[in-house]
Scaffold this active site. Sequence first.
Site, mmCIF file in Angstrom:
data_model
loop_
_atom_site.group_PDB
_atom_site.id
_atom_site.type_symbol
_atom_site.label_atom_id
_atom_site.label_comp_id
_atom_site.label_asym_id
_atom_site.label_seq_id
_atom_site.Cartn_x
_atom_site.Cartn_y
_atom_site.Cartn_z
ATOM 1 N N ILE A 210 0.856 -1.184 0.000
ATOM 2 C CA ILE A 210 0.000 0.000 0.000
ATOM 3 C C ILE A 210 0.892 1.234 0.000
ATOM 4 C CG2 ILE A 210 -1.868 1.214 1.153
ATOM 5 C CD1 ILE A 210 -2.566 -1.667 0.139
ATOM 6 N N LYS A 211 0.691 2.104 -0.990
ATOM 7 C CA LYS A 211 1.532 3.300 -1.108
ATOM 8 C C LYS A 211 0.977 4.436 -0.260
ATOM 9 C CE LYS A 211 3.674 4.296 -5.085
ATOM 10 N NZ LYS A 211 3.856 4.575 -6.523
ATOM 11 N N ILE A 212 1.843 4.982 0.577
ATOM 12 C CA ILE A 212 1.496 6.113 1.444
ATOM 13 C C ILE A 212 2.527 7.211 1.184
ATOM 14 C CG2 ILE A 212 1.333 6.917 3.835
ATOM 15 C CD1 ILE A 212 0.451 4.093 4.615
#
Length: 372
Positions: free
Chosen positions: A139-141
């Site tokens: 998951i890209k944050i």
Amino acid sequence: MTDALKRLSDEGVAIWLDDLSRKRITSGNLAELIDQQHVVGVTTNPSIFQKAISHGDGYEQQLTDLATRKVTVDEAIRMITTADVRDAADILRPVFDATDGQDGRVSIEVDPRLAHRTDATVAEAKQLAWLVDRPNTLIKIPATKAGLPAITEVIGKGISVNVTLIFSLERYREVMDAYLAGLEKAKAAGLDLSLIHSVASFFVSRVDTEIDKRLDTVGTDEAKALKGKAALANARLAYQAYEEVFGSERWAALDKAQANKQRPLWASTGVKDPAYKDTLYVDDLVAPGTVNTMPEATLDATADHGQITGNTIAGTYEQSRAELDAVAKLGISYDDVVQLLEDEGVEKFEAAWIDLLNSTEAELKRLAPSEG
């Protein structure tokens, strides 16, 4: 054709593709790149999805179904993008299994409009992990100030993360700190640290684009001689920071608990200035334990004429620091540049997401069944 890519892999650099579309999945192209071009991962971002869905094919049937169900445009986009990521993750699953979860990863980004809201970012990350439901997802944050505590919280829940939009050395150290804090939370909660992975996406080419522009404004011979050097210097010093943090006592305690290092990922590695060699940000950023995510043009260029000559980061730290100092002495503020790039990065992804919302909404209206 693939010798340079094999040499790159042999040097400990994981080759990821910075692109995804349904056509790439259904045509067998992604499987072919894995099989023939040493690709072991995929990254996506709002701009990639905007381009794929707005200009690509393969989405009409799903859009028709979504229009018939009268879902909201936000839900439609999430259904479409998570479907692509899920399918890509399944194609990469053998790589994931063969590398003990290190590679074979596909990244999907939280809604970029949440970049400055910690709680909403955490909630979105949990939702995305649940929706995709594949162990080889990241998951890209974004590495905004609000993103840092979100990284700690999400890692602490056992969700693997790709931290994106890192431009500055100071922020990169904060990202690594947030990751370690997340691992410590996960450990305290009794989670298996060996299952949690992370990469830190350190952006490269945009640094040269901005600093070169300012060097042109200065206009002296000294300024011209520094063009094309800042981005590599910045990334190499980031690797030095990585070596320090993952050689620390704090890390040693987590290492004993089977934790995984957060690998540096070189992002934005397509060359923006045609005056530079098109494989610059691949050839000159080779070091073990790194990832290089490339647009397809850069991947093809590296396969064709990349010059992989071993580790090109080791022994460069003193020179890299001197080059950034020389830029600063010309009155170009490093802090100003990296903050501008972070702000612009968030804005560009948000604009791409809004374009995607608008174009998808238009498609849903076009495909909606007539009433009656």
